[in-house]
Design a protein around this motif. Structure first.
Motif, short mmCIF file in Angstrom:
data_model
loop_
_atom_site.label_atom_id
_atom_site.label_comp_id
_atom_site.label_asym_id
_atom_site.label_seq_id
_atom_site.Cartn_x
_atom_site.Cartn_y
_atom_site.Cartn_z
N TRP A 1 0.87 -1.04 0.01
CA TRP A 1 0.04 0.03 -0.03
C TRP A 1 0.94 1.15 0.16
CZ3 TRP A 1 -1.58 -4.24 1.68
CH2 TRP A 1 -3.19 -4.89 1.56
N LYS B 1 0.21 5.19 0.71
CA LYS B 1 -1.12 5.98 1.17
C LYS B 1 -0.25 7.38 1.68
CE LYS B 1 -2.37 3.24 4.45
NZ LYS B 1 -3.34 2.89 5.66
N TRP C 1 10.06 8.21 -2.42
CA TRP C 1 11.14 8.21 -1.33
C TRP C 1 11.15 9.58 -0.45
CZ3 TRP C 1 12.28 5.38 2.42
CH2 TRP C 1 13.47 5.36 3.16
N ALA C 2 10.90 10.45 -1.12
CA ALA C 2 11.28 11.74 -0.41
C ALA C 2 9.91 11.91 0.46
CB ALA C 2 11.21 12.79 -1.42
N HIS D 1 10.36 9.45 3.52
CA HIS D 1 11.45 9.10 4.36
C HIS D 1 11.14 9.62 5.84
CE1 HIS D 1 15.45 10.42 5.96
NE2 HIS D 1 15.88 9.83 5.17
N PRO D 2 11.59 9.13 6.83
CA PRO D 2 11.25 9.24 8.25
C PRO D 2 11.44 10.74 8.56
CG PRO D 2 12.74 7.49 8.07
CD PRO D 2 12.57 7.99 6.70
N ILE E 1 2.92 6.70 3.51
CA ILE E 1 3.10 5.25 4.15
C ILE E 1 3.09 4.29 3.33
CG2 ILE E 1 2.17 3.77 6.04
CD1 ILE E 1 0.77 6.62 7.07
N GLU F 1 2.91 0.31 3.22
CA GLU F 1 2.74 -0.63 4.25
C GLU F 1 2.55 -2.17 3.49
OE1 GLU F 1 -1.11 0.40 5.85
OE2 GLU F 1 -0.50 1.18 7.61
N LEU G 1 8.88 -5.99 -0.06
CA LEU G 1 9.93 -6.61 -1.07
C LEU G 1 9.66 -6.41 -2.55
CD1 LEU G 1 12.57 -8.31 -1.43
CD2 LEU G 1 11.13 -10.29 -1.35
N TRP H 1 10.52 -2.67 -3.31
CA TRP H 1 11.63 -2.51 -3.69
C TRP H 1 12.19 -3.03 -5.15
CZ3 TRP H 1 14.20 1.27 -1.21
CH2 TRP H 1 14.18 1.89 -0.30
N GLN H 2 11.85 -4.24 -5.20
CA GLN H 2 12.25 -5.00 -6.18
C GLN H 2 11.80 -4.23 -7.73
OE1 GLN H 2 10.01 -8.56 -5.34
NE2 GLN H 2 12.32 -9.77 -5.13
N LEU I 1 11.07 -0.95 -7.81
CA LEU I 1 11.21 0.61 -7.57
C LEU I 1 11.27 1.37 -8.83
CD1 LEU I 1 11.20 2.70 -5.05
CD2 LEU I 1 13.75 2.40 -5.02
N ARG I 2 12.30 1.15 -9.81
CA ARG I 2 12.40 1.97 -10.65
C ARG I 2 11.28 1.84 -11.67
NH1 ARG I 2 16.86 0.94 -15.99
NH2 ARG I 2 16.34 3.01 -16.92
N THR J 1 8.55 4.06 -9.86
CA THR J 1 8.67 5.35 -9.98
C THR J 1 8.34 6.04 -11.13
OG1 THR J 1 10.58 5.15 -8.21
CG2 THR J 1 10.55 7.09 -9.65
N PRO K 1 17.19 -2.95 2.12
CA PRO K 1 16.91 -3.01 1.03
C PRO K 1 17.97 -2.71 -0.19
CG PRO K 1 14.91 -2.20 2.19
CD PRO K 1 16.08 -2.35 2.99
N HIS L 1 17.38 -10.39 -2.89
CA HIS L 1 16.36 -10.57 -3.85
C HIS L 1 16.11 -9.23 -4.64
CE1 HIS L 1 14.43 -14.11 -1.37
NE2 HIS L 1 15.68 -14.28 -1.87
N ILE L 2 16.92 -8.18 -4.50
CA ILE L 2 16.68 -6.76 -4.91
C ILE L 2 17.80 -6.59 -5.95
CG2 ILE L 2 16.28 -4.47 -4.37
CD1 ILE L 2 15.06 -5.51 -1.83
N HIS L 3 17.46 -5.85 -6.79
CA HIS L 3 18.65 -5.64 -7.72
C HIS L 3 19.40 -4.24 -7.19
CE1 HIS L 3 20.80 -4.09 -11.30
NE2 HIS L 3 20.87 -5.05 -11.76
N GLU M 1 19.79 -0.97 -9.45
CA GLU M 1 18.68 -0.18 -9.88
C GLU M 1 18.05 0.39 -8.60
OE1 GLU M 1 15.89 -1.92 -12.48
OE2 GLU M 1 17.32 -1.44 -14.32
N VAL M 2 18.10 -0.36 -7.63
CA VAL M 2 17.13 0.12 -6.54
C VAL M 2 18.11 1.40 -5.72
CG1 VAL M 2 17.98 -1.17 -4.50
CG2 VAL M 2 15.60 -0.36 -4.65
N THR N 1 17.88 4.38 -8.12
CA THR N 1 16.34 4.82 -8.16
C THR N 1 16.10 5.50 -6.78
OG1 THR N 1 15.89 3.23 -9.57
CG2 THR N 1 14.07 4.34 -8.74
N SER N 2 16.61 4.98 -5.92
CA SER N 2 16.43 5.56 -4.32
C SER N 2 16.92 6.89 -4.10
CB SER N 2 16.92 4.51 -3.20
OG SER N 2 18.15 4.63 -3.24
N GLY O 1 15.24 10.99 -6.72
CA GLY O 1 14.49 12.09 -6.06
C GLY O 1 15.28 12.90 -5.44
N PHE P 1 16.17 15.94 0.25
CA PHE P 1 15.31 15.42 1.19
C PHE P 1 16.08 14.62 2.34
CE2 PHE P 1 14.85 12.22 -1.83
CZ PHE P 1 14.86 11.07 -1.06
#
Lengths: 134, 318
Positions: A74, A76, A98-99, A102-103, A109, A111, A115, A118-119, A121-122, A125, B151, B156-158, B161-162, B165-166, B169, B230
């Protein structure tokens, strides 16, 4: 049309237009070739199920039912945050998921099972950045 | 006719904490030595524009090196026997920078670093101020939590790329696309676990919140942070700079990787700083004119879920 962040709600019609942008995109079939997942986008209290296969959106649905099995994660945020994110030129701290997550900023959020988030993410995004073209 | 960059690359053997590190560096220019520190998980290519800029190189000997494990610098020979994952510590980072400068016989160089390379300027100002003549801390602050996460190094994560990409931004949306994606590429090329290990320094091992006030101020520190950062927000840099004697704080319209994501914009903001450093150290400037004119560089170019309707919901199939 969303450049100045005037949008205050994200209705199904808007989500559909975004999904069609996603499915017309020429990069996602490459970077999202292995992106197959069900996830939920939350705007305030409104949730949209997004069913993705191979980087293309197969189905979107407003709300979840007991039949919606296999939802993995999720994303949110308040619609006020998504509104800034979806501007053509988003403002600082709202230009990236991620901005927002970020904490330090805590607008978004994440949730569920992080995995697949992140897998992919590109591709994710890229997919979400197309909100700026809706 | 072929075109070459004026950059020259070499390897130097640097001793640090009982080990020898074959270390790659690039340089160009003459005058005041200026050592440049890359961000976490990447390498000295982030400074390729500044290395090639005649307005800088005519007064500064610009040197950018790859930290061990990064770029063309290799890990120590026994890395495969390590019993813990790679973690950059404040102590090693400080000592390696000083050892590198000594290996090149540099006398009181200017040190410019960004992100973790900016944060380490605080530690160096506390521990090794006599080794440097000025610090330029880009995207730096006294505490930057939240980045040492699994992560970024997970089977299990490339990773490439991650990792890339992280951080994408962190760049300003209006920075040129070509340079933003070039920066993404640098990150995608990092070794497995190296970005995460660097972030151990960045987010865990370096907390200077109670130490900044102890910096003597004998060496000037210039803080520059982009408004889209950020991880180290302008407010975080400003709060840090307020605690550091003899410092300046400049906030500009950019992101976390100013040297590589938007070199033309960076030139605008760094030129006044370099002018100040030059005017404070006139004997060591290069033989060129003292321009730093500001012209373009050569290339310038709540977690509660909503109620779920069970019936009558709208579904769109594609």
């Amino acid at each position: 049309m969303s450049r100045y962040g005037s949008r205050s709600s994200f209705d199904l019609e808007w989500i559909e237009r975004w999904a069609r942008k996603v499915n017309d995109d020429r990069i996602l079939p490459v970077v999202g070739r292995f992106f197959t997942s069900k996830f939920v986008l939350g705007f305030d209290d409104t949730e949209y199920l997004v069913d993705v296969r191979g980087g293309k959106i197969q189905k979107i649905a407003q709300g979840l039912t007991p039949n919606d099995m296999g939802v993995e994660f999720w994303l949110k945020a308040p619609s006020s945050a998504w509104s800034k994110f979806a501007q053509e030129v988003p403002p600082p701290m709202f230009n990236d998921i991620w901005a927002m997550a970020h904490p330090l900023h805590k607008q978004l959020i994440i949730e569920g099972n992080s995995l697949p988030f992140w897998q992919n993410l590109r591709a994710l995004t890229r997919m979400l950045s197309l909100m700026r073209q809706v | 006719m072929n075109t070459h960059d004026p950059i020259v690359g070499r390897y130097v053997y640097v001793q640090c904490e009982g080990k020898t590190y074959r270390t790659y560096y690039e340089e160009h220019g003459e005058g005041i030595p200026m050592v440049c520190l890359h961000t976490a998980g990447t390498d000295g290519r982030q400074y390729r524009h500044q290395l090639c800029d005649p307005d800088i190189s005519q007064n500064f000997r610009v040197i950018a090196f790859d930290m061990p494990w990064h770029g063309k610098s290799i890990p120590p020979a026994d890395f495969h026997l390590m019993e813990d994952e790679y973690k950059l510590t404040t102590k090693f980072y400080c000592e390696f920078i000083v050892a590198f400068c000594r290996a090149l016989d540099l006398r009181k160089p200017v040190l410019m670093g960004q992100s973790m390379g900016g944060n380490i300027c605080l530690a160096l100002a506390l521990r090794y101020e006599s080794e440097f003549s000025a610090f330029i801390a880009l995207e730096a602050c006294d505490y930057s939590p939240g980045w040492w996460i699994d992560p970024l190094h997970h089977p299990h994560i490339h990773g490439g790329e991650v990792v890339a990409t992280s951080v994408f931004g962190l760049m300003a949306p209006l920075s040129p696309d070509d340079y933003r994606w070039e920066t993404w590429w640098y990150y995608a090329q990092g070794g497995p676990g190296i970005f995460k290990g660097d972030l151990y320094f960045y987010s865990v091992d370096s907390d200077f919140r109670d130490q900044c006030q102890k910096i003597s101020g004998k060496v000037p520190i210039y803080f520059l942070t982009g408004e889209y950062d950020f991880a180290c927000t302008p407010e975080m840099t400003q709060r840090t700079a307020e605690k550091v004697k003899n410092s300046e704080c400049i906030i500009f319209g950019g992101g976390h990787f100013p040297t590589s994501e938007d070199p033309a914009k960076f030139k605008e903001v760094i030129s006044p700083v370099l002018k100040k450093i030059l005017s404070a150290d006139p004997e060591r400037r290069g033989q060129g004119s003292n321009a730093l004119s500001g012209r373009s560089i050569s290339e310038s170019r709540s977690s509660s879920r909503s109620e779920r309707p069970n019936e009558g919901r709208k579904v769109i199939e594609f």
